[in-house]
Design a protein around this motif. Structure first.
Motif, PDB file in Angstrom:
ATOM      1  N   TYR A 258       0.830  -1.204   0.000  1.00 33.87           N
ATOM      2  CA  TYR A 258       0.000   0.000   0.000  1.00 33.87           C
ATOM      3  C   TYR A 258       0.873   1.266   0.000  1.00 33.87           C
ATOM      4  CZ  TYR A 258      -2.240   3.896   2.418  1.00 33.87           C
ATOM      5  OH  TYR A 258      -2.638   5.149   2.789  1.00 33.87           O
ATOM      6  N   VAL A 259       1.906   1.290   0.820  1.00 31.48           N
ATOM      7  CA  VAL A 259       2.779   2.461   0.892  1.00 31.48           C
ATOM      8  C   VAL A 259       3.402   2.741  -0.476  1.00 31.48           C
ATOM      9  CG1 VAL A 259       4.928   3.360   1.864  1.00 31.48           C
ATOM     10  CG2 VAL A 259       3.269   2.207   3.347  1.00 31.48           C
ATOM     11  N   PHE A 260       3.843   1.679  -1.148  1.00 28.04           N
ATOM     12  CA  PHE A 260       4.456   1.860  -2.461  1.00 28.04           C
ATOM     13  C   PHE A 260       3.440   2.405  -3.463  1.00 28.04           C
ATOM     14  CE2 PHE A 260       6.265   0.526  -6.537  1.00 28.04           C
ATOM     15  CZ  PHE A 260       7.575   0.964  -6.388  1.00 28.04           C
ATOM     16  N   LEU A 261       2.205   1.908  -3.391  1.00 30.56           N
ATOM     17  CA  LEU A 261       1.160   2.397  -4.296  1.00 30.56           C
ATOM     18  C   LEU A 261       0.840   3.863  -4.029  1.00 30.56           C
ATOM     19  CD1 LEU A 261      -1.298  -0.655  -4.323  1.00 30.56           C
ATOM     20  CD2 LEU A 261       0.355   0.018  -6.089  1.00 30.56           C
ATOM     21  N   LYS A 262       0.853   4.266  -2.769  1.00 29.31           N
ATOM     22  CA  LYS A 262       0.601   5.676  -2.447  1.00 29.31           C
ATOM     23  C   LYS A 262       1.701   6.572  -3.012  1.00 29.31           C
ATOM     24  CE  LYS A 262      -2.251   7.301  -0.346  1.00 29.31           C
ATOM     25  NZ  LYS A 262      -3.554   7.867  -0.762  1.00 29.31           N
ATOM     26  N   ILE A 263       2.931   6.068  -3.014  1.00 28.82           N
ATOM     27  CA  ILE A 263       4.028   6.837  -3.611  1.00 28.82           C
ATOM     28  C   ILE A 263       3.778   7.024  -5.105  1.00 28.82           C
ATOM     29  CG2 ILE A 263       6.497   6.806  -4.158  1.00 28.82           C
ATOM     30  CD1 ILE A 263       6.940   5.346  -1.490  1.00 28.82           C
ATOM     31  N   LEU A 264       3.321   5.943  -5.767  1.00 29.26           N
ATOM     32  CA  LEU A 264       2.994   6.049  -7.188  1.00 29.26           C
ATOM     33  C   LEU A 264       1.858   7.028  -7.424  1.00 29.26           C
ATOM     34  CD1 LEU A 264       3.174   2.341  -8.467  1.00 29.26           C
ATOM     35  CD2 LEU A 264       4.890   4.142  -8.683  1.00 29.26           C
ATOM     36  N   GLN A 265       0.883   7.018  -6.510  1.00 31.14           N
ATOM     37  CA  GLN A 265      -0.247   7.937  -6.652  1.00 31.14           C
ATOM     38  C   GLN A 265       0.219   9.390  -6.550  1.00 31.14           C
ATOM     39  OE1 GLN A 265      -3.241   7.854  -3.519  1.00 31.14           O
ATOM     40  NE2 GLN A 265      -4.876   8.221  -5.015  1.00 31.14           N
ATOM     41  N   MET A 266       1.102   9.663  -5.602  1.00 32.24           N
ATOM     42  CA  MET A 266       1.614  11.028  -5.448  1.00 32.24           C
ATOM     43  C   MET A 266       2.459  11.449  -6.647  1.00 32.24           C
ATOM     44  SD  MET A 266       2.484  11.374  -1.377  1.00 32.24           S
ATOM     45  CE  MET A 266       3.492   9.895  -1.273  1.00 32.24           C
ATOM     46  N   ALA A 267       3.031  10.449  -7.338  1.00 33.66           N
ATOM     47  CA  ALA A 267       3.820  10.739  -8.537  1.00 33.66           C
ATOM     48  C   ALA A 267       2.946  10.802  -9.790  1.00 33.66           C
ATOM     49  CB  ALA A 267       4.900   9.687  -8.710  1.00 33.66           C
ATOM     50  N   HIS A 268       1.625  10.705  -9.607  1.00 34.19           N
ATOM     51  CA  HIS A 268       0.653  10.776 -10.702  1.00 34.19           C
ATOM     52  C   HIS A 268       0.895   9.695 -11.756  1.00 34.19           C
ATOM     53  CE1 HIS A 268      -0.653  14.590  -9.012  1.00 34.19           C
ATOM     54  NE2 HIS A 268       0.614  15.031  -9.050  1.00 34.19           N
ATOM     55  N   ASN A 269       1.144   8.478 -11.259  1.00 37.31           N
ATOM     56  CA  ASN A 269       1.350   7.342 -12.147  1.00 37.31           C
ATOM     57  C   ASN A 269       0.092   7.073 -12.959  1.00 37.31           C
ATOM     58  OD1 ASN A 269       1.243   4.179 -12.610  1.00 37.31           O
ATOM     59  ND2 ASN A 269       3.404   4.758 -12.420  1.00 37.31           N
ATOM     60  N   GLN A 270       0.273   6.609 -14.202  1.00 34.91           N
ATOM     61  CA  GLN A 270      -0.858   6.415 -15.103  1.00 34.91           C
ATOM     62  C   GLN A 270      -1.805   5.311 -14.651  1.00 34.91           C
ATOM     63  OE1 GLN A 270       0.272   4.909 -19.004  1.00 34.91           O
ATOM     64  NE2 GLN A 270       2.197   4.105 -18.194  1.00 34.91           N
ATOM     65  N   LEU A 271      -1.338   4.418 -13.759  1.00 31.73           N
ATOM     66  CA  LEU A 271      -2.247   3.411 -13.225  1.00 31.73           C
ATOM     67  C   LEU A 271      -3.441   4.060 -12.523  1.00 31.73           C
ATOM     68  CD1 LEU A 271       0.288   0.834 -11.728  1.00 31.73           C
ATOM     69  CD2 LEU A 271      -1.230   0.462 -13.676  1.00 31.73           C
ATOM     70  N   PHE A 272      -3.207   5.180 -11.865  1.00 29.47           N
ATOM     71  CA  PHE A 272      -4.284   5.906 -11.189  1.00 29.47           C
ATOM     72  C   PHE A 272      -5.054   6.773 -12.178  1.00 29.47           C
ATOM     73  CE2 PHE A 272      -1.214   4.794  -7.995  1.00 29.47           C
ATOM     74  CZ  PHE A 272      -1.982   4.425  -6.909  1.00 29.47           C
TER      75      PHE A 272
END
Length: 385
Positions: free
Chosen positions: A113-127
């Motif tokens: 979850y923590v890693f996914l939140k980092i991706l979310q803050m980086a505006h990853n295209q998965l989100f």
């Protein structure tokens, strides 16, 4: 329903192309084998067989697999393949670096979850493309609560006799005993996976079509476990506290995670509560045990059973770890040498013991007589030099 069964069957087949499955088997074998070598070195024999860390857990594995799988399927929360990749990497790192110590789902799923939140803050295209949503986080939080419950049930399978003993030198040069509470369970679970060909990095997991939608089911190889060292109490005394605290944490996380499906921001709170709660429980456990003196010390005037060889005459007669033998054939026994003398005379027919609750019991030997030269008792003084 027929279509679902077919897809679940294919998902089960995909389990065997996931490298994590073979790593779990290998590292579990290595941990168990190392324990056996330590037992042979210290006690001159194997006390528990290969794979004892997983003994009496297969029903728990089935229950956990069904509960977690039904949850993900009913919620219809599709996991992006990247989530499975991140979880697999984290499980590998935790098991490689710490063995069973940090294999609680709180850590494996929590760090995912923590890693996914980092991706979310980086505006990853998965989100941005909607492959990971707030429901994904809520489902992860709910899975943490479910696996915490399975972990509680795993703690309940620990007894004084199934904990793994070890002899160490004290600071004063004498021998003292401690226990390793080490248990694990393989709990794979199904997740629906949403096809994401533009971003997916896992080429070994093919896509399937279900009712016109590009989804597939994957059975994720998952393992939960723990490893604690206990020196100041009998193992069951400490696991009773761990059961109580982890059960409460599981319930608390479950309530918050369920509410997060209606208030999405609560998913993060649920996972933070799980991580902080688990860290607090483990640090408190370690601190409290370190503050205690050794429960088993090489005392010549106390014949207290430190360990019992499984399936030995002592085990079959009903002796337990922590029992103190005070009489053999009505003769008072104050140290191990006197017990050994009785054995040289002949196989004892009766024992008086004081159990771990300070209750007096008599154990009659009605089954083992001649050639009874290996009863299966292990005392602190039994170490082979």
């Amino acid at each position: 329903m027929k279509e679902l069964v077919v897809e679940l069957s294919k998902g089960f087949g995909k389990l065997f192309i996931n490298p994590l499955l073979f790593w779990i088997i290998l590292f579990s074998f290595l941990i168990s084998r190392r324990r056996i070598k330590d037992e042979q070195l210290q006690f001159g024999r194997e006390l528990s067989p290969l794979g004892a860390e997983f003994s009496n857990t297969w029903k728990l594995s089935v229950f956990g697999t069904l509960l977690a799988s039904v949850t993900t399927i009913v919620l219809q929360t599709a996991f992006a393949k990247e989530i499975i990749l991140f979880l697999s990497i984290i499980l590998f790192i935790l098991s490689f670096a710490f063995g069973f110590r940090l294999l609680s789902a709180v850590y494996s799923l929590g760090f995912t979850y923590v890693f996914l939140k980092i991706l979310q803050m980086a505006h990853n295209q998965l989100f941005q493309l909607g492959y990971i949503t707030s429901q994904t986080f809520s489902t992860i939080a709910l899975l943490i609560a479910i696996f915490l419950l399975i972990e509680v049930m795993l703690y309940q399978r620990v007894t004084n006799e199934t904990a793994f003993p070890e002899l160490v030198k004290s600071g004063r040069g004498g021998w003292v005993g401690l226990f390793h509470i080490q248990k694990a369970s393989f709990v794979p679970f199904f997740v629906p996976v949403q096809s994401n060909p533009s971003t997916s990095s896992i080429t070994l997991l093919p896509d399937l079509t279900i009712a016109g939608e590009t989804y597939s089911f994957i059975l994720i190889p998952f393992i939960i476990g723990f490893h604690h060292v206990v020196k100041g109490h009998l193992p069951e005394t400490k696991t009773a506290k761990l059961i109580h605290y982890n059960r409460f944490l599981s319930l608390l996380v479950f309530i918050i995670a369920t509410a997060s499906f209606y208030l999405p921001g609560l998913a993060s709170f649920a996972i933070i509560v799980a991580l902080l709660g688990k860290i607090f429980i483990q640090s408190s456990f370690t601190k409290e045990d370190k503050a205690q003196g050794f429960y088993f010390i090489d005392l010549k005037k106390k014949v207290t059973i430190f360990a019992i060889v499984p399936n030995s005459p002592a085990a079959r007669l009903g002796f337990k770890v922590g029992d103190t033998i005070i009489k053999v054939n009505n003769r008072t026994i104050e140290h191990i040498e006197e017990l050994e003398e009785e054995w040289k005379i002949g196989t004892p027919t009766s024992f008086e013991i004081i159990d771990k609750k300070n209750k007096l019991h008599t154990i009659k030997n009605t089954a083992f007589y001649s050639d009874f030269d290996s009863p299966g008792f292990i005392f602190i003084k039994n170490r082979r030099n």
